[in-house]
Design a protein around this motif. Structure first.
Motif, PDB file in Angstrom:
ATOM      1  N   ASP A   1       7.325   2.543  -7.791  1.00 25.66           N
ATOM      2  CA  ASP A   1       6.593   1.599  -8.116  1.00 25.66           C
ATOM      3  C   ASP A   1       5.202   1.451  -7.237  1.00 25.66           C
ATOM      4  OD1 ASP A   1       5.457  -0.581  -9.655  1.00 25.66           O
ATOM      5  OD2 ASP A   1       7.014  -2.132  -8.866  1.00 25.66           O
ATOM      6  N   PRO A   2       4.029   1.273  -8.039  1.00 28.10           N
ATOM      7  CA  PRO A   2       2.830   1.478  -7.208  1.00 28.10           C
ATOM      8  C   PRO A   2       2.541  -0.038  -6.614  1.00 28.10           C
ATOM      9  CG  PRO A   2       2.231   2.316  -9.153  1.00 28.10           C
ATOM     10  CD  PRO A   2       3.838   2.260  -9.340  1.00 28.10           C
ATOM     11  N   ASP A   3       3.154  -1.002  -7.633  1.00 32.34           N
ATOM     12  CA  ASP A   3       2.750  -2.270  -7.265  1.00 32.34           C
ATOM     13  C   ASP A   3       3.756  -2.952  -6.001  1.00 32.34           C
ATOM     14  OD1 ASP A   3       0.808  -2.845  -9.182  1.00 32.34           O
ATOM     15  OD2 ASP A   3       2.185  -3.477 -10.604  1.00 32.34           O
ATOM     16  N   ALA A   4       4.639  -2.100  -5.757  1.00 33.16           N
ATOM     17  CA  ALA A   4       5.553  -2.620  -4.403  1.00 33.16           C
ATOM     18  C   ALA A   4       4.904  -1.877  -3.325  1.00 33.16           C
ATOM     19  CB  ALA A   4       6.892  -1.926  -4.667  1.00 33.16           C
ATOM     20  N   ILE A   5       3.678  -1.343  -3.138  1.00 35.28           N
ATOM     21  CA  ILE A   5       3.162  -1.125  -2.008  1.00 35.28           C
ATOM     22  C   ILE A   5       2.546  -2.175  -1.522  1.00 35.28           C
ATOM     23  CG2 ILE A   5       1.156   0.369  -0.938  1.00 35.28           C
ATOM     24  CD1 ILE A   5       1.764   2.508  -3.218  1.00 35.28           C
ATOM     25  N   ARG A   6       2.738  -2.319  -0.039  1.00 36.25           N
ATOM     26  CA  ARG A   6       2.218  -3.246   0.727  1.00 36.25           C
ATOM     27  C   ARG A   6       0.571  -3.177   0.959  1.00 36.25           C
ATOM     28  NH1 ARG A   6       6.042  -6.184   3.659  1.00 36.25           N
ATOM     29  NH2 ARG A   6       4.641  -6.822   5.489  1.00 36.25           N
ATOM     30  N   ILE A   7      -0.171  -4.321   0.863  1.00 35.07           N
ATOM     31  CA  ILE A   7      -1.601  -4.298   1.081  1.00 35.07           C
ATOM     32  C   ILE A   7      -2.071  -4.828   2.633  1.00 35.07           C
ATOM     33  CG2 ILE A   7      -2.034  -4.728  -1.244  1.00 35.07           C
ATOM     34  CD1 ILE A   7      -2.729  -7.671  -0.545  1.00 35.07           C
ATOM     35  N   GLY A   8      -3.025  -4.333   2.936  1.00 30.36           N
ATOM     36  CA  GLY A   8      -3.567  -4.734   4.489  1.00 30.36           C
ATOM     37  C   GLY A   8      -4.711  -5.597   4.292  1.00 30.36           C
ATOM     38  N   THR A   9      -5.275  -5.943   5.536  1.00 32.19           N
ATOM     39  CA  THR A   9      -6.423  -7.165   5.577  1.00 32.19           C
ATOM     40  C   THR A   9      -7.644  -6.547   4.995  1.00 32.19           C
ATOM     41  OG1 THR A   9      -5.493  -7.386   7.889  1.00 32.19           O
ATOM     42  CG2 THR A   9      -7.729  -8.236   7.293  1.00 32.19           C
TER      43      THR A   9
ATOM     44  N   VAL B   1     -10.083  -8.657  -2.155  1.00 28.32           N
ATOM     45  CA  VAL B   1      -9.699  -9.487  -3.242  1.00 28.32           C
ATOM     46  C   VAL B   1     -10.417 -10.695  -3.132  1.00 28.32           C
ATOM     47  CG1 VAL B   1      -7.765 -10.603  -4.062  1.00 28.32           C
ATOM     48  CG2 VAL B   1      -7.484  -8.441  -3.592  1.00 28.32           C
ATOM     49  N   VAL B   2     -10.590 -11.392  -1.923  1.00 24.55           N
ATOM     50  CA  VAL B   2     -11.134 -12.556  -1.674  1.00 24.55           C
ATOM     51  C   VAL B   2     -12.834 -12.507  -2.002  1.00 24.55           C
ATOM     52  CG1 VAL B   2     -11.952 -14.398  -0.037  1.00 24.55           C
ATOM     53  CG2 VAL B   2      -9.743 -13.367  -0.055  1.00 24.55           C
TER      54      VAL B   2
ATOM     55  N   ASP C   1       1.573  -9.033  -5.912  1.00 25.45           N
ATOM     56  CA  ASP C   1       0.899 -10.460  -5.546  1.00 25.45           C
ATOM     57  C   ASP C   1      -0.315 -10.585  -6.030  1.00 25.45           C
ATOM     58  OD1 ASP C   1       3.541 -10.743  -4.685  1.00 25.45           O
ATOM     59  OD2 ASP C   1       3.169 -10.296  -2.573  1.00 25.45           O
ATOM     60  N   VAL C   2      -1.164  -9.528  -5.863  1.00 22.85           N
ATOM     61  CA  VAL C   2      -2.484  -9.452  -6.137  1.00 22.85           C
ATOM     62  C   VAL C   2      -2.891  -9.524  -7.522  1.00 22.85           C
ATOM     63  CG1 VAL C   2      -4.734  -8.281  -5.511  1.00 22.85           C
ATOM     64  CG2 VAL C   2      -3.339  -8.953  -4.006  1.00 22.85           C
TER      65      VAL C   2
ATOM     66  N   PHE D   1      -5.543 -11.478 -10.945  1.00 20.47           N
ATOM     67  CA  PHE D   1      -6.497 -10.996 -11.960  1.00 20.47           C
ATOM     68  C   PHE D   1      -6.085 -10.571 -13.446  1.00 20.47           C
ATOM     69  CE2 PHE D   1      -7.834  -9.918  -7.723  1.00 20.47           C
ATOM     70  CZ  PHE D   1      -9.142 -10.050  -7.919  1.00 20.47           C
ATOM     71  N   VAL D   2      -5.005 -11.096 -14.000  1.00 23.11           N
ATOM     72  CA  VAL D   2      -4.372 -10.914 -15.285  1.00 23.11           C
ATOM     73  C   VAL D   2      -5.608 -11.430 -16.332  1.00 23.11           C
ATOM     74  CG1 VAL D   2      -2.744 -11.293 -16.756  1.00 23.11           C
ATOM     75  CG2 VAL D   2      -2.213 -10.927 -14.383  1.00 23.11           C
ATOM     76  N   ASP D   3      -6.104 -12.614 -16.108  1.00 29.27           N
ATOM     77  CA  ASP D   3      -6.890 -13.350 -17.088  1.00 29.27           C
ATOM     78  C   ASP D   3      -8.464 -13.051 -16.904  1.00 29.27           C
ATOM     79  OD1 ASP D   3      -6.754 -14.871 -14.655  1.00 29.27           O
ATOM     80  OD2 ASP D   3      -6.834 -16.765 -15.793  1.00 29.27           O
ATOM     81  N   LEU D   4      -8.762 -12.434 -15.966  1.00 39.03           N
ATOM     82  CA  LEU D   4     -10.090 -12.013 -15.499  1.00 39.03           C
ATOM     83  C   LEU D   4     -10.935 -10.700 -15.998  1.00 39.03           C
ATOM     84  CD1 LEU D   4     -10.314 -13.736 -11.845  1.00 39.03           C
ATOM     85  CD2 LEU D   4     -11.111 -14.553 -13.970  1.00 39.03           C
ATOM     86  N   PRO D   5     -11.919 -10.644 -16.130  1.00 43.04           N
ATOM     87  CA  PRO D   5     -12.467  -9.254 -16.586  1.00 43.04           C
ATOM     88  C   PRO D   5     -12.893  -8.577 -15.403  1.00 43.04           C
ATOM     89  CG  PRO D   5     -14.292 -11.098 -16.885  1.00 43.04           C
ATOM     90  CD  PRO D   5     -12.712 -11.609 -16.420  1.00 43.04           C
ATOM     91  N   PRO D   6     -13.544  -7.231 -15.494  1.00 42.45           N
ATOM     92  CA  PRO D   6     -13.916  -6.653 -14.540  1.00 42.45           C
ATOM     93  C   PRO D   6     -14.885  -7.211 -13.577  1.00 42.45           C
ATOM     94  CG  PRO D   6     -13.602  -5.071 -16.083  1.00 42.45           C
ATOM     95  CD  PRO D   6     -13.296  -6.325 -16.671  1.00 42.45           C
ATOM     96  N   PRO D   7     -15.028  -7.144 -12.252  1.00 42.79           N
ATOM     97  CA  PRO D   7     -14.573  -6.142 -11.499  1.00 42.79           C
ATOM     98  C   PRO D   7     -13.256  -6.672 -10.854  1.00 42.79           C
ATOM     99  CG  PRO D   7     -16.179  -7.572 -10.268  1.00 42.79           C
ATOM    100  CD  PRO D   7     -16.203  -8.065 -11.933  1.00 42.79           C
ATOM    101  N   TYR D   8     -12.543  -5.387 -10.422  1.00 42.39           N
ATOM    102  CA  TYR D   8     -11.075  -5.531  -9.789  1.00 42.39           C
ATOM    103  C   TYR D   8     -11.110  -5.104  -8.447  1.00 42.39           C
ATOM    104  CZ  TYR D   8      -9.850  -6.519 -14.837  1.00 42.39           C
ATOM    105  OH  TYR D   8      -9.951  -7.039 -15.926  1.00 42.39           O
ATOM    106  N   PRO D   9     -10.305  -5.338  -7.526  1.00 40.75           N
ATOM    107  CA  PRO D   9     -10.400  -4.486  -6.299  1.00 40.75           C
ATOM    108  C   PRO D   9     -10.220  -3.080  -6.713  1.00 40.75           C
ATOM    109  CG  PRO D   9      -8.944  -6.471  -6.224  1.00 40.75           C
ATOM    110  CD  PRO D   9      -9.407  -6.337  -7.770  1.00 40.75           C
TER     111      PRO D   9
END
Length: 163
Positions: free
Chosen positions: A3-11, A17-18, A50-51, A55-63
């Protein structure tokens, strides 16, 4: 770990995302309180899952890590096949020569000294000038006729006069 969504993210991913949530906020898609909630979730996010929920309800851009990978185009062959060779056929010999004769043009210039030879070859500008000047009192048309007989010349389309 399939599952690619289970990969941890970094700073770096959290900062991305911010930044993108800030762009959505400045474009008026998020009210202040919802923006603050999403920023708190982004700062405390551990995995891509988690990230992605932010963005489920937002249009692009995405991370960048949320954009699906593009499919690579097949590689081009190292040496493309050669282009087909077309045979070259030169134009016929008559293509370069006028159907008009240099002898006729020269004789017309000499014996009718009003640019008649130049009218015959299609050089209308010279012919009119010779007509208006009476052939340069006959001298211009005489010399022009001799040059046409000796050297030939071209017709109005630039083709050589025949012998």
């Amino acid at each position: 770990m399939n599952d690619p969504d289970a990969i941890r993210i970094g700073t770096a991913e959290r900062d991305d995302v911010v930044r993108i949530l800030g762009a959505h906020f400045t474009e008026g898609r998020l009210p202040v309180d919802e923006y603050d909630e999403r920023i708190n979730v982004a700062v405390n996010a551990v995995t891509r899952r988690d990230v992605r929920a932010l963005f489920v309800d937002l249009p692009p851009p995405y991370p960048a890590f949320m954009v699906p990978p593009t499919i690579a185009a097949p590689p081009l062959p190292a040496y493309p096949p050669p282009a087909p060779v077309h045979a070259y056929y030169p134009p016929p010999p008559d293509y370069y020569y006028s159907p008009k004769s240099k002898v006729v043009a020269g004789i017309l210039q000499i014996f009718l000294p009003f640019g008649v030879g130049r009218f015959y070859t299609g050089h209308y500008g010279i012919a009119v000038a010779q007509l208006l000047t009476c052939g340069g009192f006959g001298i211009w048309t005489l010399i022009d006729g001799i040059l046409l007989l000796v050297n030939g010349g071209t017709d109005g389309e630039g083709r050589r006069l025949r012998d």
